[in-house]
Design an enzyme around this catalytic site. Structure first.
Site, PDB file in Angstrom:
ATOM      1  N   GLU A   1     -26.246 -12.832  -0.906  1.00  0.00           N
ATOM      2  CA  GLU A   1     -26.519 -14.259  -0.711  1.00  0.00           C
ATOM      3  C   GLU A   1     -27.991 -14.533  -0.458  1.00  0.00           C
ATOM      4  O   GLU A   1     -28.356 -15.592   0.030  1.00  0.00           O
ATOM      5  CB  GLU A   1     -25.691 -14.807   0.454  1.00  0.00           C
ATOM      6  CG  GLU A   1     -26.010 -14.212   1.806  1.00  0.00           C
ATOM      7  CD  GLU A   1     -25.207 -12.955   2.137  1.00  0.00           C
ATOM      8  OE1 GLU A   1     -25.009 -12.684   3.335  1.00  0.00           O
ATOM      9  OE2 GLU A   1     -24.762 -12.267   1.195  1.00  0.00           O
TER      10      GLU A   1
ATOM     11  N   ASP B   1     -31.674 -16.890   2.995  1.00  0.00           N
ATOM     12  CA  ASP B   1     -30.349 -16.284   3.098  1.00  0.00           C
ATOM     13  C   ASP B   1     -29.371 -17.372   3.518  1.00  0.00           C
ATOM     14  O   ASP B   1     -29.609 -18.106   4.492  1.00  0.00           O
ATOM     15  CB  ASP B   1     -30.386 -15.154   4.133  1.00  0.00           C
ATOM     16  CG  ASP B   1     -29.062 -14.407   4.233  1.00  0.00           C
ATOM     17  OD1 ASP B   1     -28.948 -13.350   3.592  1.00  0.00           O
ATOM     18  OD2 ASP B   1     -28.162 -14.893   4.959  1.00  0.00           O
ATOM     19  N   ILE B   2     -28.252 -17.502   2.787  1.00  0.00           N
ATOM     20  CA  ILE B   2     -27.259 -18.534   3.108  1.00  0.00           C
ATOM     21  C   ILE B   2     -26.637 -18.237   4.468  1.00  0.00           C
ATOM     22  O   ILE B   2     -26.208 -17.112   4.743  1.00  0.00           O
ATOM     23  CB  ILE B   2     -26.166 -18.589   2.022  1.00  0.00           C
ATOM     24  CG1 ILE B   2     -26.790 -18.922   0.661  1.00  0.00           C
ATOM     25  CG2 ILE B   2     -25.102 -19.619   2.381  1.00  0.00           C
ATOM     26  CD1 ILE B   2     -25.805 -18.914  -0.484  1.00  0.00           C
TER      27      ILE B   2
END
Length: 571
Positions: free
Chosen positions: A349, A306-307
């Site tokens: 994301e 996950d960004i």
């Protein structure tokens, strides 16, 4: 004076090349005419035999036998030589001539000449396009040709390769099954009538394996009856082509089928923003991967990432920049992953990576490598400004007592723990933070060191790149002396050794290792790669101290498995 001689030599070379090119075109024109004439002669001898006709046929074949190799067409010369030998008796003009038998024997060879002419014509067309700077490739894909007719199979492989496809071949159902276990294909061409197993026996194999049943299949068969066509289409074939067939028609069917499949895949299984697979594809493919593992046991791991602070990027710079960041990270991941891995956008994301034949520690190391790259380079640029991100990642290795849902949840939970511990790290389910956040590793637990010794630079580079992605420390050597020097100066866990190299062959290197004092190389495992396939060569390598022997060409999947096994044994 020297410059003038060089210019004259270059001009002479260009002139010779032009003459050869024109000669090849002229030869091809004559070849078509001669094949047509020879075909007519066979037909006339079948319908109304005349004693003078066999000698005419022999002269055409004999002429081709001598002229074809001059223009670089050795295959044409070889086939023409077989035909000339078949009809040589016609020169003696003796009684009891074997015309009927020669007629029967010559039909297949004449058909092969036609195939060779088609190959030559396509090669000349491609060369001309290249010289004019035109594009020579169209739709690409990996195809498997399954046929026990060596001549036809060879023709199809070579002709399809000229059209830009990657083509593998199999001469039996058994060898086809082996290929299908090792590689992923976009389309299969299957001969129906083969020995000892018919093509029908492959239908069940394809239909029962969820990873294979969706591969487009074109049946090639000499049987033109409606019953066989209906049966094959009912069993799952996408098309049925009757032999003998026109290659251009077959090529059009292949192109059309692949185009439809790729368009469907693009719409149904691809994320439109990043171009990577979507959640739907992941849900389907993960079950298929686990079914494959249940049949052919091997480790498999997934990574959820996950960004970090992605909402802040959108709020600060806008959603257009956020989209560029998603595209950039997806591209970076694809560049670092292996061909056997697949990447999907899970939502927002979040991305998920599936890594077959990969243990949890190896998967974590691979994701840590990608994370370190985000520290060194931006993932997106827009109007002169660069945008960098990090991500939090959780990795989980599958175990047989774990359901798919539990496995996915383990990776997801590890990713959330990474967020809670400060982001910008990789956690293995049940483990601690990534190497960047941990104390320096114990030197005794160093990465395994592999030496790849091969004078084939392309193959050496492919092997080194593949092994580095498996978290091994890899060094390359281009000849035997260079390899031996490195071995004497470093502790090497595994040496992947080519049998034939300049300066010192792999076999000679093994002899030096075996005779070294104090058994200094006793902890170094050796995997010999060689084009020599004779039993005595294999026995000699093993007797000299090689732990494994693989003949070229070999499966990269099988190589990965053998390397992992050898290095596990070395611990």
């Amino acid at each position: 004076m020297t410059d003038r001689k060089q210019r004259d030599a270059m001009e002479k070379h260009r002139s010779n090349e032009q003459l050869m090119k024109e000669g090849k075109k002229r030869f091809l024109e004559e070849l078509h005419k001669q094949i047509h004439t020879m075909e007519q002669l066979l037909h006339r001898m079948e319908e109304d035999y005349e004693e003078r006709l066999p000698a005419h046929f022999y002269r055409y074949a004999h002429t081709l036998k001598g002229s074809a190799p001059i223009f670089g067409f050795a295959r044409v010369g070889a086939v023409a030589g077989v035909l000339a030998d078949e009809w040589e008796w016609a020169l003696e003009n003796t009684a009891g001539c074997p015309a009927r038998q020669s007629l029967q024997n010559s039909k297949a060879n004449l058909q092969q000449l036609m195939m060779e002419a088609a190959i030559i014509e396509r090669e000349l067309q491609l060369n001309e396009k290249r010289e004019q700077g035109g594009r020579t490739t169209g739709l690409t894909g990996k195809l498997l040709v399954i046929d026990d007719d060596d001549v036809l199979r060879s023709f199809l492989v070579r002709r399809l390769e000229l059209d830009g496809y990657i083509v593998h071949e199999a001469a039996s159902v058994e060898s086809a099954q082996q290929r299908l276990r090792e590689e992923l294909y976009d389309l299969i061409l299957l001969d129906l009538m083969m020995h000892p197993q018919s093509g029908y026996e492959l239908f069940d194999y394809l239909r029962e394996d969820p990873t294979l049943k969706w591969i487009p299949l074109i049946v090639l068969s000499a049987r033109s009856g409606v019953q066989d066509k209906v049966r094959c289409l009912t069993l799952g074939a996408n098309d049925y082509v009757v032999k003998p067939f026109d290659y251009e028609e077959l090529a059009a069917r292949i192109f059309s089928l692949l185009s439809r499949v790729k368009n469907f895949e693009q719409l149904a299984f691809r994320d439109p923003l990043t171009g990577v697979f979507n959640r739907r594809y992941f849900d389907q493919q993960i079950e298929q991967e686990l079914l494959r593992v249940s049949r052919y046991p091997a480790p498999i791991s997934i990574a959820f990432l996950d960004i970090d602070r992605f909402k802040l990027i959108n709020d600060t710079y806008g959603h257009a920049i956020g989209d560029l960041v998603l595209q950039g990270l997806a591209y970076l991941l694809q560049q670092q992953l292996r061909t056997s891995d697949f990447l999907a956008r899970f939502g927002g994301e979040e991305f998920v990576v599936v890594m077959p034949n990969t243990a949890g520690d190896q998967a974590r190391s691979l994701m840590e490598t990608v994370l370190q790259l985000t520290h060194r380079q931006p993932v997106a640029q827009y109007e002169g400004q660069s945008y960098s991100v990090t991500f939090s990642c959780g990795v989980a290795e599958w175990s047989p007592d774990t359901t798919t849902e539990e496995w996915v949840a383990l990776a997801d939970e590890a990713m959330y723990r990474a967020k809670q511990q400060g982001r910008d790290r990789v956690l293995l389910a049940g483990g601690s933070a990534n190497a960047a956040m941990r104390p320096a590793p114990d030197p005794s637990l160093r990465r395994k060191r592999v030496l790849v010794a091969d004078d084939d630079g392309i193959l050496r580079s492919i092997l080194a790149s593949r092994l580095k992605k498996l978290a091994y420390e890899v060094t390359e050597a281009g000849n035997g002396e260079e390899a031996y020097q490195y071995l004497t100066e470093n502790d090497v866990d595994l040496c992947i050794l080519d049998g034939v190299m300049p300066k010192m062959s792999g076999f000679d290197l093994l002899k030096k290792m075996k005779s070294a004092p104090d058994g200094r190389f006793r902890h170094t495992r050796v995997l010999m790669l060689s084009g020599k396939k004779r039993d005595e060569d294999i026995a000699a390598a093993l007797q000299l101290g090689a732990d494994e022997y693989m003949s070229k060409p070999f499966s990269l999947v099988e190589l990965d498995m053998r390397v992992s096994q050898l290095l596990e044994d070395a611990t």
